[in-house]
Design a protein around this motif. Structure first.
Motif, short mmCIF file in Angstrom:
data_model
loop_
_atom_site.label_atom_id
_atom_site.label_comp_id
_atom_site.label_asym_id
_atom_site.label_seq_id
_atom_site.Cartn_x
_atom_site.Cartn_y
_atom_site.Cartn_z
N THR A 1 5.89 9.06 -0.56
CA THR A 1 4.89 9.10 0.74
C THR A 1 3.75 9.79 0.17
O THR A 1 3.53 11.14 -0.01
CB THR A 1 5.60 9.72 1.80
OG1 THR A 1 6.79 9.09 1.96
CG2 THR A 1 4.83 9.68 3.08
N VAL A 2 2.61 9.22 0.16
CA VAL A 2 1.33 10.00 -0.08
C VAL A 2 0.79 10.44 1.20
O VAL A 2 0.87 10.03 2.25
CB VAL A 2 0.15 8.88 -0.65
CG1 VAL A 2 -1.29 9.36 -0.82
CG2 VAL A 2 0.84 7.89 -1.65
N PRO A 3 0.54 11.95 0.91
CA PRO A 3 0.04 12.72 2.06
C PRO A 3 -1.16 12.13 2.78
O PRO A 3 -2.11 11.58 2.02
CB PRO A 3 -0.37 14.09 1.61
CG PRO A 3 0.54 14.23 0.22
CD PRO A 3 0.65 12.61 -0.24
N GLU A 4 -1.42 11.91 3.79
CA GLU A 4 -2.53 11.54 4.64
C GLU A 4 -3.70 12.13 4.29
O GLU A 4 -3.79 13.43 4.10
CB GLU A 4 -2.33 11.52 6.14
CG GLU A 4 -3.13 10.75 7.16
CD GLU A 4 -2.55 10.32 8.36
OE1 GLU A 4 -3.75 10.43 9.27
OE2 GLU A 4 -1.48 10.41 8.40
N GLY A 5 -4.68 11.54 4.21
CA GLY A 5 -5.91 11.95 3.61
C GLY A 5 -6.24 12.14 2.38
O GLY A 5 -7.23 12.86 1.71
N THR A 6 -5.19 11.75 1.48
CA THR A 6 -5.37 11.63 -0.04
C THR A 6 -6.14 10.34 -0.43
O THR A 6 -6.03 9.57 0.12
CB THR A 6 -4.03 11.52 -0.57
OG1 THR A 6 -2.88 12.46 -0.10
CG2 THR A 6 -4.15 11.62 -2.13
N SER A 7 -7.25 10.75 -1.22
CA SER A 7 -8.24 9.65 -1.69
C SER A 7 -7.54 8.86 -2.59
O SER A 7 -6.64 9.22 -3.29
CB SER A 7 -9.27 10.23 -2.17
OG SER A 7 -9.10 11.05 -3.49
N GLU A 8 -8.06 7.63 -2.84
CA GLU A 8 -7.38 6.64 -3.65
C GLU A 8 -7.76 7.30 -5.14
O GLU A 8 -6.94 6.92 -5.96
CB GLU A 8 -8.54 5.21 -3.51
CG GLU A 8 -8.12 4.65 -2.43
CD GLU A 8 -6.61 4.30 -2.24
OE1 GLU A 8 -6.16 3.59 -3.10
OE2 GLU A 8 -6.05 4.17 -1.13
N GLY A 19 3.77 -1.38 2.56
CA GLY A 19 3.32 -0.20 2.33
C GLY A 19 4.42 0.77 1.87
O GLY A 19 3.94 2.08 1.83
N TRP A 68 5.33 14.43 -3.84
CA TRP A 68 5.31 13.40 -2.78
C TRP A 68 6.30 12.71 -2.38
O TRP A 68 6.36 11.94 -1.56
CB TRP A 68 4.14 12.51 -3.05
CG TRP A 68 2.76 13.24 -3.28
CD1 TRP A 68 2.51 14.37 -2.94
CD2 TRP A 68 1.60 12.35 -3.73
NE1 TRP A 68 1.11 14.52 -3.20
CE2 TRP A 68 0.59 13.30 -3.74
CE3 TRP A 68 1.47 11.13 -4.11
CZ2 TRP A 68 -0.88 12.80 -4.05
CZ3 TRP A 68 0.03 10.55 -4.60
CH2 TRP A 68 -1.06 11.72 -4.36
#
Length: 103
Positions: A10-17, A51, A79
């Motif tokens: 799960t990629v943390p919210e707000g993590t850039s591409e 997703g 993550w």
């Protein structure tokens, strides 16, 4: 021993591409190292929901402690959550060497 590891990331919210791409690159490099070392045997991608980021891995380690050290060395560990299943050989495994008569 072999272990089947279900890894859900799960990629943390707000993590850039860019951060995601860099993390994936580090994970790929570490996976290659673990393959050369003989710790990582196989990776599979199960059917995914939209997703979802999930991988199944087959690892070899002397015991659960050694496997934990291997998993902790993987960058995506920060993550993801993992479910570890220890595997034991099946007597009818077609990948096992044939039994010799009288054994």
């Amino acid at each position: 021993m072999e272990f089947l590891v279900d890894m859900v990331t799960t990629v943390p919210e707000g993590t850039s591409e860019d951060e995601v791409a860099a993390m994936r690159g580090r994970e790929a490099a570490r996976s290659a190292e673990l393959t050369v070392q003989g710790s990582l045997l196989r990776l599979w991608r199960p059917p995914l929901a939209p997703g979802e980021w999930r991988t199944w891995g087959l690892f070899e380690a002397a015991d659960a402690d050694e496997l934990e050290a291997v998993l902790a060395s993987m960058p995506l560990r920060a993550w993801r959550r993992e479910t570890v299943t220890p595997l034991t050989p099946h007597p009818n495994d077609p990948g096992q060497p044939p039994r010799q008569p009288g054994r």
